[in-house]
Design an enzyme around this catalytic site. Structure first.
Site, PDB file in Angstrom:
ATOM      1  N   ASP A  45    -116.844 -20.072  64.767  1.00 32.97           N
ATOM      2  CA  ASP A  45    -115.620 -20.181  63.978  1.00 32.97           C
ATOM      3  C   ASP A  45    -114.949 -18.815  63.906  1.00 32.97           C
ATOM      4  O   ASP A  45    -115.439 -17.905  63.233  1.00 32.97           O
ATOM      5  CB  ASP A  45    -115.953 -20.687  62.568  1.00 32.97           C
ATOM      6  N   ASP A 181    -115.235 -31.799  63.057  1.00 38.35           N
ATOM      7  CA  ASP A 181    -115.742 -30.528  62.526  1.00 38.35           C
ATOM      8  C   ASP A 181    -115.578 -30.469  61.008  1.00 38.35           C
ATOM      9  O   ASP A 181    -114.471 -30.610  60.486  1.00 38.35           O
ATOM     10  CB  ASP A 181    -114.946 -29.379  63.173  1.00 38.35           C
TER      11      ASP A 181
HETATM   12  C1  DX5 Z   1    -114.350 -24.471  58.933  1.00 36.94           C
HETATM   13  C2  DX5 Z   1    -115.034 -24.455  60.253  1.00 36.94           C
HETATM   14  C3  DX5 Z   1    -116.219 -25.362  60.363  1.00 36.94           C
HETATM   15  C4  DX5 Z   1    -117.256 -25.140  59.333  1.00 36.94           C
HETATM   16  C5  DX5 Z   1    -118.385 -26.118  59.487  1.00 36.94           C
HETATM   17  O1  DX5 Z   1    -113.209 -23.704  58.940  1.00 36.94           O
HETATM   18  O2  DX5 Z   1    -114.165 -24.810  61.283  1.00 36.94           O
HETATM   19  O3  DX5 Z   1    -116.739 -25.263  61.672  1.00 36.94           O
HETATM   20  O4  DX5 Z   1    -117.751 -23.842  59.341  1.00 36.94           O
HETATM   21  O5  DX5 Z   1    -119.263 -25.899  58.468  1.00 36.94           O
HETATM   22  P1  DX5 Z   1    -120.003 -27.079  57.721  1.00 36.94           P
HETATM   23  O6  DX5 Z   1    -120.781 -27.833  58.758  1.00 36.94           O
HETATM   24  O7  DX5 Z   1    -120.823 -26.363  56.738  1.00 36.94           O
HETATM   25  O8  DX5 Z   1    -118.935 -27.944  57.086  1.00 36.94           O
HETATM   26 ZN    ZN Z   2    -115.135 -24.936  63.323  1.00 34.30          ZN
END
Ligand code: DX5
Ligand code: ZN
Length: 232
Positions: A45, A181
């Site tokens: 990310d 995601d």
């Molecule tokens: C948010 C990101 C995601 C996030 C996923 O801006 O794009 O990829 O970090 O994290 P979890 O799985 O904890 O929701």
């Molecule tokens: Zn992401």
């Protein structure tokens, strides 16, 4: 490492492990744990403190992630068109940019063609899927955010289920990967997989600071069960 759309579709559904909540000071050993569990795709990310409030990592970190992984780079940055080259050079296998972050999403996809990188477009939860229609023949991956970008550990927005179904209709029989995601946990991964997501991002449910290996094994087992169900 590089990956083709075909390889990702043949493996569908699969997990892309988000590293935002991993211990970044021990990234090498954190990655070794998910490798041991059988993960092959790592979700990075990238946030620039402009498109997103947080500032995370960029090309230097992506470059040092071992090449045994497909480096799935989710760029939550402003003006990605002027920056994508650095991510290609850092060894990205997938580059996904937000349609909201650029005036030139089509040019962006053109810029990424012939790079060997899988080209993705991400949509925030509040962005209509119709934005994708003019791009549909030039993109290779659609990433639906099930949360608003910026933080790990948020709750999966219920409207996402409908968006996954609508995106599936838009994709039709084209070879396009559908990614989801945010907010994917041990409790809902089975549902997300059976809704038709090909690439499922999961971060904090795996890197929870306690049981990464078990978490990764559990999540991978769930998607393998779904893979076996759809291919049998
Ligand atoms: C948010 C990101 C995601 C996030 C996923 O801006 O794009 O990829 O970090 O994290 P979890 O799985 O904890 O929701
Ligand atoms: Zn992401």
């Amino acid at each position: 490492m590089k990956v083709t759309v075909r390889q990702l579709l043949d493996a569908s559904p699969t997990i892309s492990v988000g590293i935002l909540t991993a211990d970044l000071l021990r990234l090498g050993s954190e990655l070794a744990i998910i490798e041991q569990a059988g993960a092959t795709v790592v979700h990075v990310d990238v946030m620039d403190a402009v498109f997103c409030p947080q500032l995370t990592v960029g090309p230097p970190i992506i470059k040092v992630i071992p090449d045994c992984f497909v480096k799935d780079c989710h760029l939550m940055i402003d003006d990605p068109l002027s920056k994508v080259e650095a991510y290609v050079a850092a060894g990205a296998g997938i580059i996904t940019c937000h349609v909201e972050s650029t005036r030139h999403p089509h040019r962006l996809l053109q810029a990424l063609s012939d790079t060997g990188v899988v080209r993705g477009i991400a949509l925030n939860p509040g962005t209509p899927l119709e934005m994708l229609a003019p791009l549909i023949n030039d993109l290779e991956l659609i990433l639906l955010l099930a949360i608003n970008p910026g933080w790990s550990g948020q709750t999966f927005l219920p409207g996402t289920e409908r968006r996954i179904a609508d995106a599936r209709k838009l994709i039709g029989n084209r070879d396009i990967i559908l990614g989801v995601d945010g907010g994917v946990t041990k409790s809902n991964i089975g549902d997300v997989a059976s809704l038709g997501a090909d690439l499922i991002v999961s971060g904090s449910a795996i890197y929870d600071g306690a049981a990464t290996l078990d978490n990764a094994r559990f999540m991978l087992k769930k998607v393998r069960q779904e893979h076996a169900r759809v291919t049998s």
